[in-house]
Structure formats: structure tokens, C-alpha cells
Design a protein around this motif. Structure first.
Motif, mmCIF file in Angstrom:
data_model
loop_
_atom_site.group_PDB
_atom_site.id
_atom_site.type_symbol
_atom_site.label_atom_id
_atom_site.label_comp_id
_atom_site.label_asym_id
_atom_site.label_seq_id
_atom_site.Cartn_x
_atom_site.Cartn_y
_atom_site.Cartn_z
ATOM 1 N N ASN A 1 0.669 -5.599 9.834
ATOM 2 C CA ASN A 1 0.711 -4.892 8.551
ATOM 3 C C ASN A 1 1.008 -5.887 7.423
ATOM 4 O O ASN A 1 2.136 -6.005 6.940
ATOM 5 C CB ASN A 1 1.775 -3.791 8.589
ATOM 6 C CG ASN A 1 1.403 -2.659 9.529
ATOM 7 O OD1 ASN A 1 0.245 -2.268 9.613
ATOM 8 N ND2 ASN A 1 2.380 -2.137 10.255
ATOM 9 N N ASN A 54 -12.753 4.644 0.762
ATOM 10 C CA ASN A 54 -11.898 4.931 1.915
ATOM 11 C C ASN A 54 -10.469 5.094 1.406
ATOM 12 O O ASN A 54 -9.833 4.131 0.972
ATOM 13 C CB ASN A 54 -11.991 3.783 2.926
ATOM 14 C CG ASN A 54 -11.193 4.038 4.184
ATOM 15 O OD1 ASN A 54 -10.322 4.913 4.226
ATOM 16 N ND2 ASN A 54 -11.466 3.274 5.232
ATOM 17 N N ASN A 56 -7.848 5.350 2.925
ATOM 18 C CA ASN A 56 -6.889 4.577 3.719
ATOM 19 C C ASN A 56 -6.994 3.073 3.470
ATOM 20 O O ASN A 56 -6.362 2.291 4.184
ATOM 21 C CB ASN A 56 -7.109 4.864 5.209
ATOM 22 C CG ASN A 56 -6.814 6.310 5.559
ATOM 23 O OD1 ASN A 56 -5.831 6.882 5.095
ATOM 24 N ND2 ASN A 56 -7.672 6.914 6.373
ATOM 25 N N ALA A 57 -7.788 2.694 2.482
ATOM 26 C CA ALA A 57 -7.969 1.274 2.176
ATOM 27 C C ALA A 57 -7.801 1.050 0.674
ATOM 28 O O ALA A 57 -8.781 0.814 -0.047
ATOM 29 C CB ALA A 57 -9.339 0.801 2.641
ATOM 30 N N ARG A 67 -5.226 -3.030 3.162
ATOM 31 C CA ARG A 67 -5.196 -2.552 4.552
ATOM 32 C C ARG A 67 -6.310 -3.240 5.333
ATOM 33 O O ARG A 67 -7.283 -3.747 4.770
ATOM 34 C CB ARG A 67 -5.364 -1.027 4.632
ATOM 35 C CG ARG A 67 -4.246 -0.213 3.998
ATOM 36 C CD ARG A 67 -2.933 -0.364 4.760
ATOM 37 N NE ARG A 67 -1.891 0.502 4.218
ATOM 38 C CZ ARG A 67 -1.081 0.204 3.205
ATOM 39 N NH1 ARG A 67 -1.227 -0.959 2.582
ATOM 40 N NH2 ARG A 67 -0.153 1.049 2.800
ATOM 41 N N GLY A 68 -6.157 -3.213 6.666
ATOM 42 C CA GLY A 68 -7.127 -3.851 7.535
ATOM 43 C C GLY A 68 -8.301 -2.964 7.846
ATOM 44 O O GLY A 68 -8.775 -2.917 8.997
ATOM 45 N N THR A 69 -8.806 -2.263 6.833
ATOM 46 C CA THR A 69 -9.910 -1.328 6.980
ATOM 47 C C THR A 69 -10.921 -1.592 5.871
ATOM 48 O O THR A 69 -10.527 -1.697 4.709
ATOM 49 C CB THR A 69 -9.414 0.134 6.859
ATOM 50 O OG1 THR A 69 -8.394 0.356 7.833
ATOM 51 C CG2 THR A 69 -10.535 1.127 7.089
ATOM 52 N N PRO A 70 -12.208 -1.704 6.185
ATOM 53 C CA PRO A 70 -13.193 -1.980 5.134
ATOM 54 C C PRO A 70 -13.410 -0.779 4.219
ATOM 55 O O PRO A 70 -13.163 0.368 4.590
ATOM 56 C CB PRO A 70 -14.457 -2.321 5.924
ATOM 57 C CG PRO A 70 -14.285 -1.636 7.244
ATOM 58 C CD PRO A 70 -12.819 -1.641 7.526
ATOM 59 N N THR A 71 -13.907 -1.077 3.032
ATOM 60 C CA THR A 71 -14.224 -0.014 2.083
ATOM 61 C C THR A 71 -15.183 -0.543 1.032
ATOM 62 O O THR A 71 -15.387 -1.761 0.910
ATOM 63 C CB THR A 71 -12.945 0.529 1.399
ATOM 64 O OG1 THR A 71 -13.272 1.703 0.654
ATOM 65 C CG2 THR A 71 -12.337 -0.501 0.460
ATOM 66 N N LYS A 124 -14.076 -6.224 2.972
ATOM 67 C CA LYS A 124 -13.791 -6.219 4.398
ATOM 68 C C LYS A 124 -12.288 -6.012 4.601
ATOM 69 O O LYS A 124 -11.521 -5.912 3.646
ATOM 70 C CB LYS A 124 -14.246 -7.535 5.047
ATOM 71 C CG LYS A 124 -15.715 -7.857 4.859
ATOM 72 C CD LYS A 124 -16.132 -9.054 5.683
ATOM 73 C CE LYS A 124 -15.468 -10.338 5.234
ATOM 74 N NZ LYS A 124 -15.927 -10.791 3.905
ATOM 75 N N ALA A 125 -11.858 -5.963 5.858
ATOM 76 C CA ALA A 125 -10.422 -5.837 6.147
ATOM 77 C C ALA A 125 -9.660 -6.980 5.495
ATOM 78 O O ALA A 125 -10.036 -8.147 5.623
ATOM 79 C CB ALA A 125 -10.198 -5.839 7.655
ATOM 80 N N TRP A 126 -8.602 -6.666 4.755
ATOM 81 C CA TRP A 126 -7.722 -7.652 4.116
ATOM 82 C C TRP A 126 -8.523 -8.631 3.239
ATOM 83 O O TRP A 126 -8.203 -9.799 3.155
ATOM 84 C CB TRP A 126 -6.908 -8.427 5.160
ATOM 85 C CG TRP A 126 -6.145 -7.587 6.120
ATOM 86 C CD1 TRP A 126 -6.317 -7.517 7.462
ATOM 87 C CD2 TRP A 126 -5.052 -6.697 5.818
ATOM 88 N NE1 TRP A 126 -5.417 -6.647 8.035
ATOM 89 C CE2 TRP A 126 -4.623 -6.129 7.042
ATOM 90 C CE3 TRP A 126 -4.390 -6.321 4.644
ATOM 91 C CZ2 TRP A 126 -3.577 -5.214 7.125
ATOM 92 C CZ3 TRP A 126 -3.351 -5.409 4.724
ATOM 93 C CH2 TRP A 126 -2.952 -4.870 5.948
#
Length: 321
Positions: free
Chosen positions: A132, A244, A246-247, A268-272, A308-310
């Protein structure tokens, strides 16, 4: 420091923040010393000696008392205090009887001129924190809030496996931790370069060609942007809509040298995909994406981009005629 340490640093043209010991006090006229180090992680439970367990953290009042003593001996240099991961993680049990007592920290930072802290999510062993990366930004944001503009905020960045056999930060994650720190108000970065596993290496960053090259490249970019980063931040300078939920994307806006700079970090480690809008910018403008060899186009300050993630994107929008 010893006299030999200071001589070696001076020969290398390297400045140091060190303890105000007897040697340091003899070198008050030495520009090699740029600041005083006021202990490391006094907010953690303190060792009672080998095999004797741990006692409580050092009380904030004692830190403030020590700070006043350091300043009295040399009011010309700033005093740096580095705090532990409790700045970002209330549940950090390493604080002993002061676990879940974040109210201690506004008191601690009265004992310094520069308040710093460390937390290393990529190499962390506890599931609450491991992976995290946003804990880094959260801690910076808390320090900035507690400081209320009266103290400079720095923070530590992980760039080795530390003591984790299985995980360490990637260059992309280090870049993310760095820029989320800057976006949330950090004005100085301390790289944690030691490593204990698979064997002890005091300067493990220099033993890792890939990470060393990445950190060097990031430092050069930060140095090139120093005039921009040291200029005032534009309050509410941008709005972001992430597809997203969550991102979330964190941003910072600067105006400097005939251009608007928008620094954006995926938290966050989630793409958007996100729509970014720079306040007060009208008409059509070319958006340079620094270090990515590409451009975008904005309409009345708005444009879209993928994260991308982060991920980190550094945008420059020339506005001068």
C-alpha cells in the motif's frame, strides 16, 4: 561524526546532516555540516538493552528540550528530526504503550526545524501496510497538517529490499513514492539505502545498477524542476475525474516560466483512465508529458490520460505567447 569523516566528506564535496557531538561542535565554521540530526525514531519504543525488551518512546518534552539545547549551541543550522512509521500507521505496535496515539506527533515536531518520517510499504512485512504505497503520501500529508506551515517536511524513500527476502520496491514504485510525496507537500527526500538480506550492504542502492540508474534519473528530473517545485502551489489548481472510483489520482499545480505544470500520481495499484482539468485555462493547448516523448491536447484546460498501477505523469502546458 569524527574529524576523519568530515575531512572525507569535504574532499568529496558532499554535505552532511549529523549529530551535534563534540566533533561537530568543533566544526561550527565548516560548511560541510548543513544541519543537525536530532535522533532517529524517538517515537518508537526504546530498547532497554540486549535481551531486556523495550520501554516507552522518548517523551516529546525531552525531544523539545534537546532541540532547544542544539539550537542554543548553533542557531545557524536547521535541526532534522526523523520519526517512525507511526506517523502514517496508527496501529504500528513498535510504539509500545503509545501505539494508536497520533496526538503525540504535533508535540514531537515542536522539537525540530525539519520534520521527517519513514515507512516502506513495498518491502513491508505486515499485511496492513505491505504493497500500500499510499501510506507514504498519507504520512507526508499528516506531517504537513501537524506542522501548520511552521516546519519543513521531508520523508524517507525505500529503494532496497531492506530485510525482506521476497519483496522490494520496483523503480516504478520508487518513482511513485517520490512523486506522491512531493505532491502531498514533501520538500526533501531521504533514500534508505541499506540492506540486511540476503546479506548486509550498507550502500545497497549503489550495488543495484537498475535501481541506481532509476533514482539518478528521477533526481535529475527533480533538480531540473526545482524552480517549478519551489514556486507557490496553485490552490485547487486542478480537478480529476477517475473512471475507476478505486483508483484516485492526486495532483499538484504550479505556474512558472510561462507554463502550467500539473503533476499527477495514481494513488492505488489499479489502472484507470482519468479526465484532468486545469483551472483557469481556456482555449486549446498542447500538453507535454515530460519524460514520455508524447503530447496531448487540452480544451479549456481539460484532457484525458491513462494511468497504470501507481503511475506518474508530469504535464507541462506552455501558455506564454
Amino acid at each position: 561524526p569524527t574529524d576523519e569523516h568530515l575531512a572525507q566528506l569535504k574532499a568529496a564535496g558532499m554535505r552532511v546532516i549529523c549529530s551535534q557531538n563534540e566533533v561537530g561542535l568543533r566544526h561550527l565554521d565548516d560548511p560541510t555540516i548543513v544541519g543537525w540530526m536530532h535522533g532517529d525514531e524517538p517515537d518508537n519504543a526504546q530498547s532497554l538493552g540486549s535481551g531486556q525488551g523495550y520501554g516507552p518512546p522518548i517523551p516529546p518534552a525531552k525531544i523539545i528540550e534537546g532541540y532547544e539545547r542544539i539550537r542554543a549551541a548553533d542557531p545557524s543550522r536547521p535541526v532534522l528530526l526523523n520519526l517512525g512509521q507511526g506517523v502514517a500507521w496508527d496501529g504500528w505496535y513498535g510504539r509500545g504503550i503509545r501505539t494508536n496515539h497520533p496526538e503525540d506527533y504535533p508535540e514531537y515536531i515542536q522539537g525540530c526545524d525539519i520534520a521527517s518520517f519513514d515507512i516502506y510499504p513495498a518491502a513491508h512485512s505486515k499485511p496492513q501496510v505491505a504493497g500500500n504505497l499510499w501510506y507514504v503520501a498519507y504520512g507526508v500529508g499528516r506531517l504537513v497538517g501537524w506542522a501548520r506551515g511552521e516546519k519543513i517536511v521531508w520523508n524517507c524513500i525505500e529503494c532496497t529490499r531492506i530485510d525482506n527476502d521476497d519483496h522490494k520496491a520496483t523503480p516504478e514504485q520508487v518513482r511513485c513514492e517520490i512523486w506522491m510525496s512531493i505532491v502531498h507537500g514533501s520538500m526533501g527526500l531521504i533514500y534508505f539505502v541499506h540492506e540486511w538480506k540476503p546479506k548486509f550492504d550498507e550502500s545497497a542502492l549503489l550495488s543495484d545498477p537498475v535501481m541506481c540508474e532509476a533514482v539518478t534519473r528521477i533526481n535529475r528530473r527533480i533538480t531540473a524542476l526545482a524552480p517549478v517545485l519551489n514556486s507557490p502551489t496553485v490552490a485547487q489548481g486542478a480537478e480529476v475525474q477517475s473512471e475507476n472510483a478505486n483508483a484516485p489520482i492526486a495532483t499538484m499545480v504550479k505556474n512558472h516560466g510561462g507554463a502550467v505544470y500539473l503533476f499527477a500520481v495514481a494513488m492505488r495499484g489499479t489502472p484507470t483512465r482519468a479526465r484532468l482539468s486545469i483551472a483557469g485555462l481556456s482555449g486549446r493547448h498542447r500538453v507535454e508529458v515530460l519524460d514520455e516523448d508524447r503530447t496531448l491536447e487540452s480544451a479549456d484546460g481539460a484532457f484525458q490520460d491513462d494511468f497504470k498501477a501507481w503511475d506518474v505523469h508530469l504535464y507541462r502546458v506552455p501558455i506564454a505567447n
